[in-house]
Design a protein around this motif. Structure first.
Motif, PDB file in Angstrom:
ATOM      1  N   CYS A   1      14.754  -1.232  71.330  1.00 53.87           N
ATOM      2  CA  CYS A   1      14.274   0.496  71.139  1.00 53.87           C
ATOM      3  C   CYS A   1      15.118   1.392  70.664  1.00 53.87           C
ATOM      4  CB  CYS A   1      13.902   0.672  72.788  1.00 53.87           C
ATOM      5  SG  CYS A   1      12.762  -0.223  73.419  1.00 53.87           S
ATOM      6  N   HIS A   2      16.537   1.062  70.529  1.00 46.88           N
ATOM      7  CA  HIS A   2      17.435   1.901  70.160  1.00 46.88           C
ATOM      8  C   HIS A   2      18.057   1.512  68.653  1.00 46.88           C
ATOM      9  CE1 HIS A   2      17.317   4.037  74.013  1.00 46.88           C
ATOM     10  NE2 HIS A   2      17.512   2.903  74.533  1.00 46.88           N
ATOM     11  N   ASN A   3      18.367   2.743  68.067  1.00 47.22           N
ATOM     12  CA  ASN A   3      19.224   2.483  66.835  1.00 47.22           C
ATOM     13  C   ASN A   3      20.486   2.786  67.105  1.00 47.22           C
ATOM     14  OD1 ASN A   3      20.636   2.358  64.204  1.00 47.22           O
ATOM     15  ND2 ASN A   3      19.039   3.436  63.203  1.00 47.22           N
TER      16      ASN A   3
ATOM     17  N   VAL B   1      16.744  10.025  64.277  1.00 44.50           N
ATOM     18  CA  VAL B   1      15.899  11.496  64.337  1.00 44.50           C
ATOM     19  C   VAL B   1      15.175  11.530  65.681  1.00 44.50           C
ATOM     20  CG1 VAL B   1      15.695  11.864  61.897  1.00 44.50           C
ATOM     21  CG2 VAL B   1      13.807  10.861  63.318  1.00 44.50           C
ATOM     22  N   ASN B   2      14.997  10.688  66.478  1.00 47.00           N
ATOM     23  CA  ASN B   2      14.498  10.848  67.835  1.00 47.00           C
ATOM     24  C   ASN B   2      15.217  10.780  68.907  1.00 47.00           C
ATOM     25  OD1 ASN B   2      11.672  10.101  66.428  1.00 47.00           O
ATOM     26  ND2 ASN B   2      12.517   8.294  66.259  1.00 47.00           N
ATOM     27  N   GLU B   3      14.927  11.408  70.155  1.00 50.33           N
ATOM     28  CA  GLU B   3      15.885  11.685  71.239  1.00 50.33           C
ATOM     29  C   GLU B   3      16.110  10.225  71.728  1.00 50.33           C
ATOM     30  OE1 GLU B   3      17.990  14.156  73.465  1.00 50.33           O
ATOM     31  OE2 GLU B   3      16.544  14.903  71.931  1.00 50.33           O
ATOM     32  N   GLY B   4      17.488  10.295  72.184  1.00 44.97           N
ATOM     33  CA  GLY B   4      18.016   8.928  72.843  1.00 44.97           C
ATOM     34  C   GLY B   4      17.995   7.750  71.871  1.00 44.97           C
ATOM     35  N   MET B   5      18.190   8.198  70.558  1.00 48.86           N
ATOM     36  CA  MET B   5      18.290   7.296  69.419  1.00 48.86           C
ATOM     37  C   MET B   5      17.344   6.166  69.581  1.00 48.86           C
ATOM     38  SD  MET B   5      22.680   6.755  69.262  1.00 48.86           S
ATOM     39  CE  MET B   5      22.790   6.554  71.022  1.00 48.86           C
TER      40      MET B   5
ATOM     41  N   LYS C   1      26.259   5.530  57.714  1.00 48.15           N
ATOM     42  CA  LYS C   1      26.937   6.923  57.543  1.00 48.15           C
ATOM     43  C   LYS C   1      25.745   7.916  57.715  1.00 48.15           C
ATOM     44  CE  LYS C   1      29.710   9.993  54.429  1.00 48.15           C
ATOM     45  NZ  LYS C   1      30.541   9.942  53.386  1.00 48.15           N
ATOM     46  N   ALA C   2      24.651   7.653  56.985  1.00 44.90           N
ATOM     47  CA  ALA C   2      23.516   8.478  57.329  1.00 44.90           C
ATOM     48  C   ALA C   2      23.044   8.624  58.667  1.00 44.90           C
ATOM     49  CB  ALA C   2      22.522   8.220  56.198  1.00 44.90           C
ATOM     50  N   ASP C   3      22.951   7.604  59.281  1.00 47.11           N
ATOM     51  CA  ASP C   3      22.356   7.610  60.681  1.00 47.11           C
ATOM     52  C   ASP C   3      23.232   8.384  61.478  1.00 47.11           C
ATOM     53  OD1 ASP C   3      20.238   5.779  59.966  1.00 47.11           O
ATOM     54  OD2 ASP C   3      21.066   4.235  60.641  1.00 47.11           O
ATOM     55  N   MET C   4      24.557   8.356  61.457  1.00 49.34           N
ATOM     56  CA  MET C   4      25.590   8.920  62.222  1.00 49.34           C
ATOM     57  C   MET C   4      25.215  10.317  62.177  1.00 49.34           C
ATOM     58  SD  MET C   4      29.002   6.612  61.398  1.00 49.34           S
ATOM     59  CE  MET C   4      28.877   4.682  61.709  1.00 49.34           C
ATOM     60  N   ASN C   5      24.844  10.885  61.212  1.00 53.43           N
ATOM     61  CA  ASN C   5      24.663  12.325  60.806  1.00 53.43           C
ATOM     62  C   ASN C   5      23.209  12.859  61.205  1.00 53.43           C
ATOM     63  OD1 ASN C   5      27.094  13.691  59.653  1.00 53.43           O
ATOM     64  ND2 ASN C   5      26.753  11.465  58.571  1.00 53.43           N
ATOM     65  N   LYS C   6      22.319  11.849  61.998  1.00 53.28           N
ATOM     66  CA  LYS C   6      20.987  12.455  62.588  1.00 53.28           C
ATOM     67  C   LYS C   6      21.302  13.021  63.791  1.00 53.28           C
ATOM     68  CE  LYS C   6      18.339   8.633  59.855  1.00 53.28           C
ATOM     69  NZ  LYS C   6      17.918   7.621  59.855  1.00 53.28           N
ATOM     70  N   ARG C   7      19.978  13.653  64.330  1.00 54.31           N
ATOM     71  CA  ARG C   7      20.256  14.666  65.431  1.00 54.31           C
ATOM     72  C   ARG C   7      20.663  13.959  66.706  1.00 54.31           C
ATOM     73  NH1 ARG C   7      15.699  14.561  68.660  1.00 54.31           N
ATOM     74  NH2 ARG C   7      16.098  16.761  69.398  1.00 54.31           N
ATOM     75  N   SER C   8      20.274  12.624  66.629  1.00 49.25           N
ATOM     76  CA  SER C   8      20.712  11.717  67.861  1.00 49.25           C
ATOM     77  C   SER C   8      21.610  10.696  67.830  1.00 49.25           C
ATOM     78  CB  SER C   8      19.468  11.530  68.757  1.00 49.25           C
ATOM     79  OG  SER C   8      19.718  10.603  69.874  1.00 49.25           O
ATOM     80  N   ALA C   9      22.846  10.605  67.947  1.00 48.09           N
ATOM     81  CA  ALA C   9      23.800   9.594  67.458  1.00 48.09           C
ATOM     82  C   ALA C   9      25.009   9.712  68.451  1.00 48.09           C
ATOM     83  CB  ALA C   9      24.308   9.839  66.171  1.00 48.09           C
ATOM     84  N   HIS C  10      25.658   8.692  68.293  1.00 47.06           N
ATOM     85  CA  HIS C  10      26.854   8.613  69.100  1.00 47.06           C
ATOM     86  C   HIS C  10      28.037   9.405  68.439  1.00 47.06           C
ATOM     87  CE1 HIS C  10      25.762   4.452  70.569  1.00 47.06           C
ATOM     88  NE2 HIS C  10      26.171   5.111  71.791  1.00 47.06           N
ATOM     89  N   PRO C  11      28.874  10.159  69.214  1.00 52.39           N
ATOM     90  CA  PRO C  11      29.796  10.969  68.625  1.00 52.39           C
ATOM     91  C   PRO C  11      30.884  10.566  67.568  1.00 52.39           C
ATOM     92  CG  PRO C  11      30.358  10.418  70.803  1.00 52.39           C
ATOM     93  CD  PRO C  11      29.394   9.614  70.717  1.00 52.39           C
ATOM     94  N   MET C  12      30.530   9.552  66.434  1.00 52.21           N
ATOM     95  CA  MET C  12      31.315   9.143  65.707  1.00 52.21           C
ATOM     96  C   MET C  12      31.739  10.308  64.749  1.00 52.21           C
ATOM     97  SD  MET C  12      29.696   5.622  65.383  1.00 52.21           S
ATOM     98  CE  MET C  12      31.138   4.763  64.549  1.00 52.21           C
TER      99      MET C  12
END
Length: 329
Positions: free
Chosen positions: A254-256, A261-265, A187-198
């Motif tokens: 490479c991706h979460n 918080v990084n571009e492109g997850m 849930k915390a990750d989903m609210n970071k600047r780069s995330a899938h639109p969940m």
């Protein structure tokens, strides 16, 4: 309200096989019988009730003589489990007792144990789930046993709501809220600047995961991480003339996928991300960082400016260009 006049007294073999083994795993105080009986006594009473098979001849009508004042109980009839017109619904057979077990003498003061579900139930999650799985057996649940949620002793009733018109976990607008009530890190990750639109419900957890278990990693709907990602990101699918090993192996290297918080997850910003593998590969091992002549300004070096390594190696997911060996074109 008359639903069915008479119910057969014989216990269906499939149901009896499942529920005769019901037992108590804790002494949670949730019902009258939990206050007066030990777990062993409750278990013994339940076994005796199922052996006797004393179902009410009036079905749900007997239950509703006491429980009809409960709004939550009556909400059952708004959903599929309370539909008397469906042959697959409990209401077409043993009605309330199809899930909660034979009434026996329960209607004489409510002190005799019945099967209860949810966090206040004194039944183990495995035993609660055995009742649900006596009906819900299909290819989507064939891997439940031994899956992540099964191993974590998660009960079906922890996620699903039966006594309701619409189960929240089955709606795209509320599914994520149900899942993240336990999966707080995601849930915390989903609210970071780069995330899938969940968080806008444009995607839901079940687009990638099967909560009832699969044979793949993390209960993914596809056999592998990459196959799951390719369901949407088809342009990343190979084979490529020049492939990048981490890409073909696992996108999550490479991706979460839940957000970053990084571009492109990305798990880490370049060049640090790239240097986790390219630590001794020519110029890649000499990133100029900090207060040096090469890295003292934002645009002072390809390593620190703009997209870092990707300034040159733009086709990091693979290249089909004849001269794309270095993933530069």
């Amino acid at each position: 309200m008359k639903i069915i006049n008479k119910v057969k007294s014989a216990i269906p073999v499939a149901l009896a096989t499942v529920v005769l083994s019901l037992c108590i795993s804790s002494g949670a105080v949730a019902s009258k019988w939990d206050e007066k009986m030990t777990p062993d006594e409750v278990e013994t009473t339940l076994d005796q009730k199922f052996a006797a098979g004393e179902y009410s001849p009036k079905g749900a009508d007997s239950c509703l003589m006491c429980h009809r004042k409960s709004e939550k109980v009556m909400d059952l009839f708004k959903g599929v489990h309370g539909s008397a017109n469906s042959s697959k619904s409990p209401m077409a057979g043993l009605q309330c007792e199809a899930c909660h077990g034979p009434m026996g003498k329960h209607n004489r003061g409510g002190n005799e144990p019945m099967i209860t579900f949810g966090p206040d139930s004194s039944l183990a999650a495995e035993k609660q789930n055995s009742v649900c799985l006596s009906c819900h057996q299909d290819d989507k649940r064939m891997s439940w046993t031994g899956g992540h949620h099964d191993n974590a002793d998660v009960a079906c009733a922890s996620c699903h709501s039966v006594h309701t018109a619409k189960d929240p976990v089955l709606s795209k607008s509320t599914e994520m809220e149900v899942c993240t009530s336990c999966h707080t890190k995601q849930k915390a990750d989903m609210n970071k600047r780069s995330a899938h639109p969940m968080k806008w419900a444009q995607m839901v957890c079940s687009d990638c995961h099967n909560p009832h278990g699969t044979l793949g990693d993390a209960d993914l709907v596809k056999p592998s991480v990459n196959e799951t990602c390719y369901s949407c990101h088809a342009e990343k699918r190979g084979p490529k003339l020049w492939e990048h090993a981490p890409v073909t192996e696992n996108c999550a290297t490479c991706h979460n996928p839940h957000g970053s918080v990084n571009e492109g997850m990305l798990k880490t910003r370049a060049p640090q991300l790239c240097q986790q593998c390219h630590a001794s590969d020519g110029h890649a091992s000499n990133a100029y960082l900090g207060n040096t002549g090469h890295g003292s300004t934002a645009e002072g070096n390809p390593f620190t400016g703009a997209r870092s390594c990707l300034n040159c190696h733009s086709q990091v997911h693979g290249s089909n260009h004849p001269s794309g060996k270095l993933l530069q074109r």
